[in-house]
Enzyme design. Structure first.
Site, PDB file in Angstrom:
ATOM      1  N   GLU A   1      59.477  40.181  46.116  1.00  0.00           N
ATOM      2  CA  GLU A   1      60.704  40.906  46.466  1.00  0.00           C
ATOM      3  C   GLU A   1      60.432  42.366  46.800  1.00  0.00           C
ATOM      4  O   GLU A   1      59.990  43.146  45.950  1.00  0.00           O
ATOM      5  CB  GLU A   1      61.730  40.811  45.329  1.00  0.00           C
ATOM      6  CG  GLU A   1      63.101  41.308  45.739  1.00  0.00           C
ATOM      7  CD  GLU A   1      64.229  40.566  45.048  1.00  0.00           C
ATOM      8  OE1 GLU A   1      65.393  40.876  45.338  1.00  0.00           O
ATOM      9  OE2 GLU A   1      63.959  39.679  44.226  1.00  0.00           O
TER      10      GLU A   1
ATOM     11  N   LYS B   1      77.794  37.646  36.988  1.00  0.00           N
ATOM     12  CA  LYS B   1      76.388  37.234  36.983  1.00  0.00           C
ATOM     13  C   LYS B   1      75.603  38.137  36.061  1.00  0.00           C
ATOM     14  O   LYS B   1      75.869  39.343  35.972  1.00  0.00           O
ATOM     15  CB  LYS B   1      75.791  37.312  38.403  1.00  0.00           C
ATOM     16  CG  LYS B   1      74.285  37.048  38.443  1.00  0.00           C
ATOM     17  CD  LYS B   1      73.688  37.299  39.829  1.00  0.00           C
ATOM     18  CE  LYS B   1      72.176  37.166  39.807  1.00  0.00           C
ATOM     19  NZ  LYS B   1      71.552  37.416  41.114  1.00  0.00           N
TER      20      LYS B   1
END
Length: 430
Positions: A235, A190
């Site tokens: 976040e 990723k």
């Protein structure tokens, strides 16, 4: 307009500068419920960390350090901050988390980037969930007492013009396609690729205007400002309260639907997507691997939950733990950064690919941003949904997690959704 609690500055009207080893005199008192903290900010050079109307708002500079590039920037920053804290004369009548002497900070994403900054304000106004307020004033010892000044009027941005960032939309899609190819051949699993977008206004942009608009539209996010970096991040990288720590990992994204039925359909698509769940697993695993060695206990939700914000919905994993070691909130943030939510998996390969493909310096985008007090407690988020302000210019950022199943056109569309909070904050009519 609310009356300010005071624009605390030197008597010559100049803001404070770098900490030069002098002692700071810190006085914190309980004040009546201040209400909207953002309405109390007297000047555009704002410092803020606010969610659901609670948090901290600061202004002025009693001490500041800009850190050089390097892997040790968090360690160097904490050493500087400890020297400031230990040399201060603090009288804290509020005795609450975030009262007394606190510092705001924002760190670069990459080790090779300069510009990480820690700021001790001249004044901090705080408010907790019970409505209790406190006001902290910070003055270098020996300086004349400060005086209150009138609040500077807010001016909304006008005549916004947009300009491409480092890569055009087509060039960025090509970068995503290259990343997918590298992942497919096994170089990594990723990578998070970001792009930037530039805006210019007719006059200098007032951070307070953007903060108010962001807080009103995204109350579930952490609305922040530090050294011109302004945003509303969903976040939470790390929160420390004594030995207790918590975090919220977000990865895997869908836009909100225009109707309840469309919203539900998109939510089901997100929850059932193998690609989005794969992206989320890497992010949750990277945080667990970094935090677990520092904790006596660490609990992560076993299945990601759906978390909705005004414009997007994410897969989320909530994290709670008890520290086994005495680490400050800032030290913890440094240990966790960069998670796979903003870097990739494995980290080193992902960061190297980011440098190769993005054609830009992220600066403080996707780095830790937040605050810490003298007890080492604090909150640090990831600087997302944000813009760097410089006079009448703003540089916006947005990024996406890229895995083997990523489609370049879909990832481009996701960045456009993630640009929208700051674009709206700049363009909306009050």
């Amino acid at each position: 307009m609310a009356e300010p609690y005071g624009n605390y500055r030197d008597t010559d009207g100049q803001p404070g500068g770098d900490y030069g080893g002098e002692h700071l005199v810190v006085r914190c008192t309980v004040v009546p419920d201040p209400g909207d903290l953002l309405s109390r900010l007297p000047e555009p050079a704002a410092l803020a960390w606010i969610r659901h109307g609670t948090g901290l708002a600061g202004w002025g500079e009693a001490a500041r350090v800009t850190l050089p590039a390097g892997e040790d920037r968090f360690t160097v920053g904490e050493k500087w901050l400890r020297e400031v804290f230990e040399g201060a004369d603090v009288r804290d009548e509020a005795g609450r988390r975030g009262s007394g002497l606190v510092a705001f900070g924002s760190f670069t994403f990459g080790d090779c980037s300069e510009g990480s900054v820690l700021i001790v304000p001249r004044a901090v106004l705080g408010r907790d969930g019970s409505g209790t307020g406190w006001l902290t004033t910070i003055t270098p010892a020996g300086e004349p007492a400060w005086h209150a000044a009138r609040q500077r009027a807010l001016t909304a941005p006008e005549q916004i013009r947009w300009h491409d960032g480092s890569l055009s939309a087509l060039e960025w899609e090509q970068a995503v396609a290259t990343a997918v190819g590298r992942i497919t051949r096994g170089d990594l699993r990723k990578v998070v690729l970001a792009r930037d977008l530039h805006a210019s206004a007719a006059a200098p942009v007032d951070a307070r205007v953007l903060l108010r608009r962001l807080a009103a539209r995204y109350p579930d996010c952490y609305t922040f400002a530090c050294a011109g970096l302004v945003g509303a991040t969903p976040e939470l990288l790390i929160r420390r309260d004594g030995r207790e720590v918590s975090s919220l990992v977000l990865a895997g994204t869908m836009p909100r639907g225009a109707s309840a039925a469309a919203d539900a359909r998109l939510a089901a698509e997100l929850v059932g997507s193998a690609k989005e769940n794969e992206e989320h697993r890497y992010a949750a695993a990277s945080l667990r691997e970094a935090l677990a060695p520092l904790c006596l206990t660490l609990e992560l939700s076993t299945v990601p939950e759906l978390v909705r914000f005004a414009n997007v919905q994410h897969l989320a994993t909530r994290v709670h733990g008890t520290l086994a070691v005495d680490r400050s909130a800032l030290a913890l943030a440094g240990s966790l950064h960069p998670t796979a939510a903003v870097g990739g998996t494995p980290t080193d390969a992902a960061v190297e690919l980011i440098r190769e493909l993005e054609s830009m310096d992220r600066e403080r985008y996707a780095g830790p941003v937040g605050w810490m007090d003298t007890n080492g407690n604090g909150e640090w988020g990831i600087a997302l949904r944000c813009a760097q302000l410089a006079g009448n210019r703003a540089r916006l950022f947005a990024g996406c997690g890229i895995v083997a199943g990523s489609d370049p056109a879909a990832e481009l569309a996701e960045t456009q959704v993630k640009f929208r909070p700051m674009q709206t904050a700049l363009e909306q009519a009050d």
